[in-house]
Design a protein around this motif. Structure first.
Motif, short mmCIF file in Angstrom:
data_model
loop_
_atom_site.label_atom_id
_atom_site.label_comp_id
_atom_site.label_asym_id
_atom_site.label_seq_id
_atom_site.Cartn_x
_atom_site.Cartn_y
_atom_site.Cartn_z
N HIS A 187 15.09 -0.52 11.23
CA HIS A 187 15.19 0.93 11.40
C HIS A 187 13.84 1.60 11.13
CE1 HIS A 187 19.41 1.94 12.20
NE2 HIS A 187 19.74 0.90 11.47
N ASN A 188 13.14 1.11 10.12
CA ASN A 188 11.84 1.70 9.78
C ASN A 188 10.81 1.48 10.89
OD1 ASN A 188 12.96 2.48 7.37
ND2 ASN A 188 11.95 0.91 6.14
N ILE A 189 10.88 0.34 11.54
CA ILE A 189 9.98 0.08 12.67
C ILE A 189 10.25 1.08 13.79
CG2 ILE A 189 9.46 -1.56 14.52
CD1 ILE A 189 9.79 -3.79 12.40
N PRO A 199 0.80 -1.23 0.00
CA PRO A 199 0.00 0.00 0.00
C PRO A 199 0.83 1.28 0.00
CG PRO A 199 -0.91 -1.58 1.55
CD PRO A 199 0.40 -2.15 1.09
N LEU A 200 1.99 1.27 0.65
CA LEU A 200 2.79 2.49 0.73
C LEU A 200 3.36 2.92 -0.63
CD1 LEU A 200 4.74 1.98 4.08
CD2 LEU A 200 2.85 3.56 3.63
N LEU A 201 3.24 2.07 -1.64
CA LEU A 201 3.68 2.44 -2.98
C LEU A 201 2.66 3.35 -3.68
CD1 LEU A 201 5.12 -0.96 -4.27
CD2 LEU A 201 6.43 1.09 -3.69
N HIS A 202 1.43 3.37 -3.17
CA HIS A 202 0.43 4.26 -3.78
C HIS A 202 0.79 5.71 -3.45
CE1 HIS A 202 -3.33 6.19 -4.87
NE2 HIS A 202 -3.77 5.05 -5.38
N PRO A 203 0.87 6.57 -4.45
CA PRO A 203 1.32 7.96 -4.21
C PRO A 203 0.39 8.77 -3.30
CG PRO A 203 0.52 7.71 -6.46
CD PRO A 203 0.63 6.33 -5.88
N ILE A 222 9.67 0.54 2.91
CA ILE A 222 9.85 1.95 2.49
C ILE A 222 9.24 2.90 3.51
CG2 ILE A 222 10.04 1.42 0.03
CD1 ILE A 222 7.11 2.22 -0.29
N LEU A 223 9.10 2.44 4.74
CA LEU A 223 8.52 3.26 5.79
C LEU A 223 9.58 4.18 6.40
CD1 LEU A 223 5.89 3.82 7.35
CD2 LEU A 223 6.58 2.05 8.98
#
Length: 383
Positions: A166-168, A95-99, A123-124
């Motif tokens: 790291h993203n977490i 979902p995070l790929l949706h702009p 990619i968070l």
């Protein structure tokens, strides 16, 4: 969802459940209640090639992203269901790929919906973590699937264990700084052959982190596409079809793929049985339309061949063997479960302030040990 709405929301869900029980005990294909959860797939594009996923070559749908204006029209149509149905931003993509994913979440959240999302967290970034907390998201499931870098990166091909960790921390820092404790964060591992020696230790180890839950789930076979999951239920193929359990999914959930097409089951990753198109018909008309009612009838009667002209669905699906997906057997045992649901819901509402204070303290302790924990995990050897 606002805190003051939560108690009413939980009560309405249980009142809808009474209608759900009655419909299934009487084998009705028309539902006089809304779906408990509406799945909206932001995209079917993913940045990974996980070994337990259809992105290894099984899915044939064209890559796409849900049109934002079309999405807002759907939310506007169902705004009156905000205290009945949850909206989950999940499909077979990341979902995070949706702009405009944060705008999508915010649009539903501002209208009072309880919102959920799954992510691989690759990619968070800290910026995205801030946006996620600000969006009003209520529930985030992070899939990790390994306790050691080697195991994780063999399962989640294309991902970096170190980067995801790291993203977490980015997410915990964003939530702590913004006091965003409306956001429940769940960490999950899918139990499979490659990580089987790590699952128990994974749950124990990450329980010290400020996750709301750390959970181990069963490997799903994606309607027969994942061979390892198929093996667990290979003996079931010898059973008479009449003995197969009936799955409750078509009476519980409604799923919209990123092209706007509605499928009879949220696990239909390839539009194998489309029951409607949101670009042509209102969503709730589709919920009780001919296509959806035919799907329910075939599931009840186990006439799966009528649904599978474009490929296997229910006949091969492993979900139906899990007890949580079985239809009600009798009224009294099902109603008795509602007491447990309601008690837990009341406790969640009543204890939210105290729980949030505990999360803040847990996060403070975690940040103090951040580097040590990251180093420890990156050199972990599962016992």
């Amino acid at each position: 969802m606002k805190f003051e709405d939560m108690a009413e929301f939980e009560l309405r869900i249980q009142l809808d459940r009474l209608k759900y029980i009655d419909a299934l005990l009487n084998k009705r294909t028309e539902c006089d209640f809304p779906p408990r959860k509406i799945y909206i797939e932001p995209t079917n594009v993913c940045n990974l090639k996980c070994i337990h996923c259809v992105h290894t070559g099984t899915m044939t749908r064209k890559p796409g992203y849900y049109d934002y204006d079309a999405y807002t029209q759907i939310v506007d149509q169902i705004e009156h269901l905000r205290l009945h149905s949850k909206i989950q931003f999940t499909g077979v993509g990341e979902p995070l790929l949706h702009p405009r994913i944060f705008d999508m979440i915010r649009y539903a959240s501002d209208r009072g919906f309880f919102t959920l999302m799954n992510t691989n967290a690759t990619i968070l970034t800290r910026e995205k973590a801030d946006q996620l907390v600000d969006s009003g998201l209520d529930y985030l499931h992070i899939s990790l699937d390994g306790l050691t870098p080697d195991t994780y990166e063999k399962i989640r091909v294309g991902a970096s264990f170190k980067r995801v960790l790291h993203n977490i921390f980015h997410l915990f820092e964003a939530r702590h700084g913004k006091k965003g404790y409306h956001l429940a964060v769940i960490l999950g591992i899918v139990h499979q052959k490659m990580n089987t020696k790590e699952v128990e230790q994974f749950v124990d180890y990450f329980s010290q982190y400020p996750f709301h839950h750390v959970v181990a789930g069963e490997l799903f076979n994606h309607m027969g596409a994942i061979e390892e999951a198929n093996l667990k239920y290979a003996d079931k193929k010898e059973m008479d079809l009449d003995l197969y359990p009936v799955c409750n999914t078509p009476w519980d959930l409604l799923s919209i793929n990123c092209d706007g097409k509605v499928v009879g089951c949220n696990y239909d990753f390839d539009n194998r049985y489309v029951v409607g198109d949101t670009r042509k018909d209102p969503l709730l008309d589709i919920w009780n339309g001919k296509g959806m009612q035919h799907f329910r009838h075939c599931v009840l009667e186990r006439t799966y061949n009528a649904l599978e002209e474009k490929g296997s669905l229910c006949s091969e699906c492993s979900i139906k063997w899990q007890p949580d997906y079985h239809i009600p057997r009798d009224f009294y045992s099902e109603v008795s479960l509602m007491e447990d649901y309601l008690v837990k819901a009341i406790r969640r509402c009543a204890g939210s302030q105290e729980r949030n204070l505990k999360f803040r303290e847990k996060e403070k302790r975690l940040f103090q040990r951040k580097q040590a924990l990251l180093s420890e995990l990156n050199s972990f050897k599962a016992s």
